[in-house]
Design a protein around this motif. Structure first.
Motif, PDB file in Angstrom:
ATOM      1  N   MET A  20     -47.468  30.645  41.955  1.00 44.71           N
ATOM      2  CA  MET A  20     -47.239  30.186  43.302  1.00 44.71           C
ATOM      3  C   MET A  20     -45.745  30.278  43.595  1.00 44.71           C
ATOM      4  O   MET A  20     -44.926  29.848  42.803  1.00 44.71           O
ATOM      5  N   THR A  21     -45.412  30.836  44.738  1.00 47.39           N
ATOM      6  CA  THR A  21     -44.018  30.915  45.139  1.00 47.39           C
ATOM      7  C   THR A  21     -43.759  29.942  46.272  1.00 47.39           C
ATOM      8  O   THR A  21     -44.620  29.671  47.087  1.00 47.39           O
ATOM      9  N   ILE A  22     -42.562  29.424  46.260  1.00 45.96           N
ATOM     10  CA  ILE A  22     -42.162  28.473  47.298  1.00 45.96           C
ATOM     11  C   ILE A  22     -41.245  29.212  48.255  1.00 45.96           C
ATOM     12  O   ILE A  22     -40.239  29.794  47.844  1.00 45.96           O
ATOM     13  N   ALA A  23     -41.598  29.192  49.524  1.00 46.25           N
ATOM     14  CA  ALA A  23     -40.781  29.865  50.535  1.00 46.25           C
ATOM     15  C   ALA A  23     -39.509  29.063  50.782  1.00 46.25           C
ATOM     16  O   ALA A  23     -39.555  27.841  50.902  1.00 46.25           O
ATOM     17  N   LYS A  24     -38.404  29.767  50.852  1.00 45.31           N
ATOM     18  CA  LYS A  24     -37.138  29.102  51.156  1.00 45.31           C
ATOM     19  C   LYS A  24     -37.029  28.951  52.669  1.00 45.31           C
ATOM     20  O   LYS A  24     -37.276  29.897  53.410  1.00 45.31           O
ATOM     21  N   THR A  25     -36.684  27.777  53.092  1.00 43.37           N
ATOM     22  CA  THR A  25     -36.502  27.554  54.523  1.00 43.37           C
ATOM     23  C   THR A  25     -35.028  27.339  54.808  1.00 43.37           C
ATOM     24  O   THR A  25     -34.299  26.798  53.988  1.00 43.37           O
ATOM     25  N   ASN A  26     -34.631  27.765  55.960  1.00 48.19           N
ATOM     26  CA  ASN A  26     -33.239  27.604  56.365  1.00 48.19           C
ATOM     27  C   ASN A  26     -33.150  26.319  57.185  1.00 48.19           C
ATOM     28  O   ASN A  26     -33.245  26.334  58.397  1.00 48.19           O
ATOM     29  N   VAL A  27     -32.952  25.201  56.511  1.00 50.36           N
ATOM     30  CA  VAL A  27     -32.891  23.906  57.174  1.00 50.36           C
ATOM     31  C   VAL A  27     -31.464  23.668  57.637  1.00 50.36           C
ATOM     32  O   VAL A  27     -30.531  23.727  56.852  1.00 50.36           O
ATOM     33  N   GLN A  28     -31.314  23.419  58.925  1.00 53.34           N
ATOM     34  CA  GLN A  28     -29.990  23.164  59.472  1.00 53.34           C
ATOM     35  C   GLN A  28     -29.625  21.704  59.279  1.00 53.34           C
ATOM     36  O   GLN A  28     -30.473  20.832  59.315  1.00 53.34           O
ATOM     37  N   SER A  29     -28.343  21.465  59.096  1.00 50.91           N
ATOM     38  CA  SER A  29     -27.838  20.115  58.945  1.00 50.91           C
ATOM     39  C   SER A  29     -27.975  19.368  60.263  1.00 50.91           C
ATOM     40  O   SER A  29     -27.704  19.925  61.325  1.00 50.91           O
ATOM     41  N   PRO A  30     -28.368  18.093  60.235  1.00 48.08           N
ATOM     42  CA  PRO A  30     -28.489  17.335  61.472  1.00 48.08           C
ATOM     43  C   PRO A  30     -27.129  16.947  62.060  1.00 48.08           C
ATOM     44  O   PRO A  30     -27.055  16.442  63.165  1.00 48.08           O
ATOM     45  N   VAL A  31     -26.057  17.212  61.338  1.00 54.28           N
ATOM     46  CA  VAL A  31     -24.717  16.854  61.790  1.00 54.28           C
ATOM     47  C   VAL A  31     -24.156  17.987  62.646  1.00 54.28           C
ATOM     48  O   VAL A  31     -24.140  19.141  62.243  1.00 54.28           O
ATOM     49  N   THR A  32     -23.689  17.670  63.834  1.00 52.72           N
ATOM     50  CA  THR A  32     -23.068  18.646  64.717  1.00 52.72           C
ATOM     51  C   THR A  32     -21.611  18.810  64.320  1.00 52.72           C
ATOM     52  O   THR A  32     -20.903  17.828  64.126  1.00 52.72           O
ATOM     53  N   LYS A  33     -21.174  20.054  64.224  1.00 53.79           N
ATOM     54  CA  LYS A  33     -19.784  20.317  63.853  1.00 53.79           C
ATOM     55  C   LYS A  33     -18.848  19.892  64.968  1.00 53.79           C
ATOM     56  O   LYS A  33     -19.097  20.158  66.135  1.00 53.79           O
ATOM     57  N   LEU A  34     -17.774  19.230  64.601  1.00 53.59           N
ATOM     58  CA  LEU A  34     -16.750  18.824  65.554  1.00 53.59           C
ATOM     59  C   LEU A  34     -15.638  19.850  65.657  1.00 53.59           C
ATOM     60  O   LEU A  34     -14.897  19.883  66.642  1.00 53.59           O
ATOM     61  N   ALA A  35     -15.523  20.700  64.628  1.00 55.24           N
ATOM     62  CA  ALA A  35     -14.468  21.712  64.591  1.00 55.24           C
ATOM     63  C   ALA A  35     -14.990  22.950  63.874  1.00 55.24           C
ATOM     64  O   ALA A  35     -15.908  22.872  63.063  1.00 55.24           O
ATOM     65  N   LEU A  36     -14.382  24.077  64.207  1.00 57.88           N
ATOM     66  CA  LEU A  36     -14.789  25.362  63.640  1.00 57.88           C
ATOM     67  C   LEU A  36     -13.638  26.003  62.883  1.00 57.88           C
ATOM     68  O   LEU A  36     -12.469  25.793  63.221  1.00 57.88           O
ATOM     69  N   THR A  37     -13.984  26.786  61.888  1.00 60.70           N
ATOM     70  CA  THR A  37     -12.968  27.568  61.185  1.00 60.70           C
ATOM     71  C   THR A  37     -12.494  28.692  62.109  1.00 60.70           C
ATOM     72  O   THR A  37     -13.080  28.944  63.165  1.00 60.70           O
ATOM     73  N   ARG A  38     -11.478  29.392  61.693  1.00 63.04           N
ATOM     74  CA  ARG A  38     -10.953  30.516  62.468  1.00 63.04           C
ATOM     75  C   ARG A  38     -12.035  31.560  62.718  1.00 63.04           C
ATOM     76  O   ARG A  38     -12.217  32.041  63.843  1.00 63.04           O
ATOM     77  N   THR A  39     -12.788  31.903  61.690  1.00 60.47           N
ATOM     78  CA  THR A  39     -13.857  32.895  61.811  1.00 60.47           C
ATOM     79  C   THR A  39     -14.975  32.395  62.716  1.00 60.47           C
ATOM     80  O   THR A  39     -15.476  33.141  63.558  1.00 60.47           O
ATOM     81  N   GLU A  40     -15.356  31.133  62.553  1.00 63.28           N
ATOM     82  CA  GLU A  40     -16.402  30.564  63.399  1.00 63.28           C
ATOM     83  C   GLU A  40     -15.968  30.496  64.865  1.00 63.28           C
ATOM     84  O   GLU A  40     -16.760  30.780  65.765  1.00 63.28           O
ATOM     85  N   ALA A  41     -14.714  30.147  65.088  1.00 66.09           N
ATOM     86  CA  ALA A  41     -14.186  30.099  66.456  1.00 66.09           C
ATOM     87  C   ALA A  41     -14.206  31.496  67.076  1.00 66.09           C
ATOM     88  O   ALA A  41     -14.573  31.659  68.244  1.00 66.09           O
ATOM     89  N   ALA A  42     -13.839  32.497  66.292  1.00 68.32           N
ATOM     90  CA  ALA A  42     -13.867  33.878  66.777  1.00 68.32           C
ATOM     91  C   ALA A  42     -15.287  34.291  67.142  1.00 68.32           C
ATOM     92  O   ALA A  42     -15.525  34.874  68.200  1.00 68.32           O
ATOM     93  N   GLN A  43     -16.244  33.954  66.285  1.00 67.96           N
ATOM     94  CA  GLN A  43     -17.638  34.288  66.562  1.00 67.96           C
ATOM     95  C   GLN A  43     -18.139  33.556  67.802  1.00 67.96           C
ATOM     96  O   GLN A  43     -18.838  34.139  68.632  1.00 67.96           O
ATOM     97  N   ALA A  44     -17.758  32.299  67.947  1.00 67.31           N
ATOM     98  CA  ALA A  44     -18.193  31.506  69.097  1.00 67.31           C
ATOM     99  C   ALA A  44     -17.663  32.079  70.404  1.00 67.31           C
ATOM    100  O   ALA A  44     -18.346  32.040  71.428  1.00 67.31           O
ATOM    101  N   LEU A  45     -16.442  32.624  70.374  1.00 70.76           N
ATOM    102  CA  LEU A  45     -15.830  33.186  71.574  1.00 70.76           C
ATOM    103  C   LEU A  45     -16.124  34.676  71.744  1.00 70.76           C
ATOM    104  O   LEU A  45     -15.784  35.263  72.772  1.00 70.76           O
ATOM    105  N   GLY A  46     -16.706  35.284  70.724  1.00 63.70           N
ATOM    106  CA  GLY A  46     -17.009  36.708  70.797  1.00 63.70           C
ATOM    107  C   GLY A  46     -15.776  37.583  70.706  1.00 63.70           C
ATOM    108  O   GLY A  46     -15.694  38.635  71.343  1.00 63.70           O
TER     109      GLY A  46
END
Length: 71
Positions: free
Chosen positions: A1-27
């Motif tokens: 039997m295999t267990i499927a991996k799920t991508n569970v998101q953290s319930p905590v909302t980020k207050l700040a983004l890294t440089r890369t994340e900020a770039a992605q957010a702004l496109g």
């Protein structure tokens, strides 16, 4: 039997983004984020090991409209 991996998101909302994340957010590239910091259009919090960009600062930047021309 295999267990499927799920991508569970953290319930905590980020207050700040890294440089890369900020770039992605702004496109934009991370280099554009660097230029925006140099022109004081974005203000990273540097109290941590690496600069973090508060989500509120990114939202403010977007509300202000277009980029200022470089001098």
């Amino acid at each position: 039997m295999t267990i499927a991996k799920t991508n569970v998101q953290s319930p905590v909302t980020k207050l700040a983004l890294t440089r890369t994340e900020a770039a992605q957010a702004l496109g934009v590239s991370p280099q554009t984020i660097d230029r925006l910091v140099k022109r004081k259009e974005l203000n990273p919090n540097v109290r941590t090991r690496r600069p973090l960009f508060p989500v509120t600062d990114i939202e403010r930047f977007l509300k202000e409209g277009t980029l200022r021309p470089e001098k």
